[in-house]
Design an enzyme around this catalytic site. Structure first.
Site, PDB file in Angstrom:
ATOM      1  N   GLY A 181      -1.076  -0.780  -6.318  1.00 51.02           N
ATOM      2  CA  GLY A 181      -1.944  -1.259  -7.385  1.00 51.02           C
ATOM      3  C   GLY A 181      -2.690  -0.130  -8.070  1.00 51.02           C
ATOM      4  O   GLY A 181      -3.113  -0.255  -9.212  1.00 51.02           O
ATOM      5  N   VAL A 225       1.658  -6.168  -3.239  1.00 47.86           N
ATOM      6  CA  VAL A 225       0.873  -5.092  -3.831  1.00 47.86           C
ATOM      7  C   VAL A 225      -0.432  -4.942  -3.060  1.00 47.86           C
ATOM      8  O   VAL A 225      -1.097  -5.940  -2.741  1.00 47.86           O
ATOM      9  CB  VAL A 225       0.555  -5.387  -5.322  1.00 47.86           C
ATOM     10  CG1 VAL A 225      -0.246  -4.243  -5.939  1.00 47.86           C
ATOM     11  CG2 VAL A 225       1.827  -5.641  -6.119  1.00 47.86           C
ATOM     12  N   CYS A 226      -0.771  -3.702  -2.744  1.00 46.59           N
ATOM     13  CA  CYS A 226      -2.110  -3.359  -2.267  1.00 46.59           C
ATOM     14  C   CYS A 226      -2.463  -2.019  -2.904  1.00 46.59           C
ATOM     15  O   CYS A 226      -1.687  -1.484  -3.700  1.00 46.59           O
ATOM     16  CB  CYS A 226      -2.204  -3.328  -0.741  1.00 46.59           C
ATOM     17  SG  CYS A 226      -1.365  -1.960   0.086  1.00 46.59           S
ATOM     18  N   TYR A 227      -3.603  -1.450  -2.574  1.00 49.26           N
ATOM     19  CA  TYR A 227      -4.079  -0.246  -3.254  1.00 49.26           C
ATOM     20  C   TYR A 227      -3.026   0.869  -3.269  1.00 49.26           C
ATOM     21  O   TYR A 227      -2.701   1.406  -4.317  1.00 49.26           O
ATOM     22  CB  TYR A 227      -5.381   0.235  -2.611  1.00 49.26           C
ATOM     23  CG  TYR A 227      -6.054   1.348  -3.380  1.00 49.26           C
ATOM     24  CD1 TYR A 227      -6.660   1.105  -4.607  1.00 49.26           C
ATOM     25  CD2 TYR A 227      -6.088   2.635  -2.866  1.00 49.26           C
ATOM     26  CE1 TYR A 227      -7.279   2.126  -5.316  1.00 49.26           C
ATOM     27  CE2 TYR A 227      -6.706   3.657  -3.569  1.00 49.26           C
ATOM     28  CZ  TYR A 227      -7.302   3.403  -4.791  1.00 49.26           C
ATOM     29  OH  TYR A 227      -7.906   4.414  -5.491  1.00 49.26           O
ATOM     30  N   THR A 228      -2.465   1.195  -2.088  1.00 46.08           N
ATOM     31  CA  THR A 228      -1.421   2.221  -2.038  1.00 46.08           C
ATOM     32  C   THR A 228      -0.021   1.627  -1.980  1.00 46.08           C
ATOM     33  O   THR A 228       0.951   2.326  -2.246  1.00 46.08           O
ATOM     34  CB  THR A 228      -1.578   3.135  -0.807  1.00 46.08           C
ATOM     35  OG1 THR A 228      -1.354   2.364   0.373  1.00 46.08           O
ATOM     36  CG2 THR A 228      -2.937   3.812  -0.792  1.00 46.08           C
TER      37      THR A 228
END
Length: 164
Positions: A118, A74-77
């Site tokens: 995320g 998971v990361c921001y996008t």
């Protein structure tokens, strides 16, 4: 897979995130409730933001080495961790921000790393995505030839040391 006790085998998942997103934390807890041994990396382990390329690398390596049955990143996008994980030979990471895409990634692409945003994925949606991912026990037999083609492409270009 990991061994617990003498005979019991729990499936193992590795979950990594560059920050403490609700969907990443829920992925860990949901997988544990479903009976998985879960290894956490990145922010989920340290409690502080971590570089997304390194998180994805660690998850991808564990999957490629067979230390985990599958990974979640998971990361921001979700895009960065997906790209980074796919740099590891043998990893087939798919960015899935909805359950049907997750199911299809397993069914038609034999994806072994689930990437999520995320920013977009809530804790409730994360459970639905993971359940859809886990609902596929084996790839669609009509896609096995394409999956093998994908593996051949991966081997061809990785063995040429970056020459396209």
């Amino acid at each position: 897979m990991s061994r617990i006790g003498r005979d019991a085998v729990l499936p193992r998942a590795i979950v990594g995130s560059d920050d403490l997103y609700a969907c990443a934390r829920e992925a860990v807890e949901h997988l544990r409730r479903k009976g998985f041994e879960v290894v956490v990396v990145g922010a989920l382990k340290t409690g502080k933001p971590e570089p997304w390329p390194l998180v994805a690398r660690e998850v991808g390596l564990a999957v490629a080495r067979g230390e985990a049955d599958f990974g979640v990143v998971v990361c921001y996008t979700g895009t960065g961790v997906s790209i980074a994980a796919n740099k590891i030979p043998g990893v087939r990471a798919a960015l899935c921000n909805d359950p049907e895409t997750a199911r299809g990634a397993r069914l038609w692409n034999d994806a072994n790393v689930l990437a999520m945003s995320g920013r977009l994925v809530t804790d409730i949606l994360a459970r639905e995505i993971i359940d859809a991912w886990l609902s596929v026990k084996a790839p669609d037999t009509s896609e096995l030839e394409n999956i093998e083609r994908l593996k051949s492409i991966d081997e061809e270009f990785r063995s040429s040391k970056g020459r396209a």
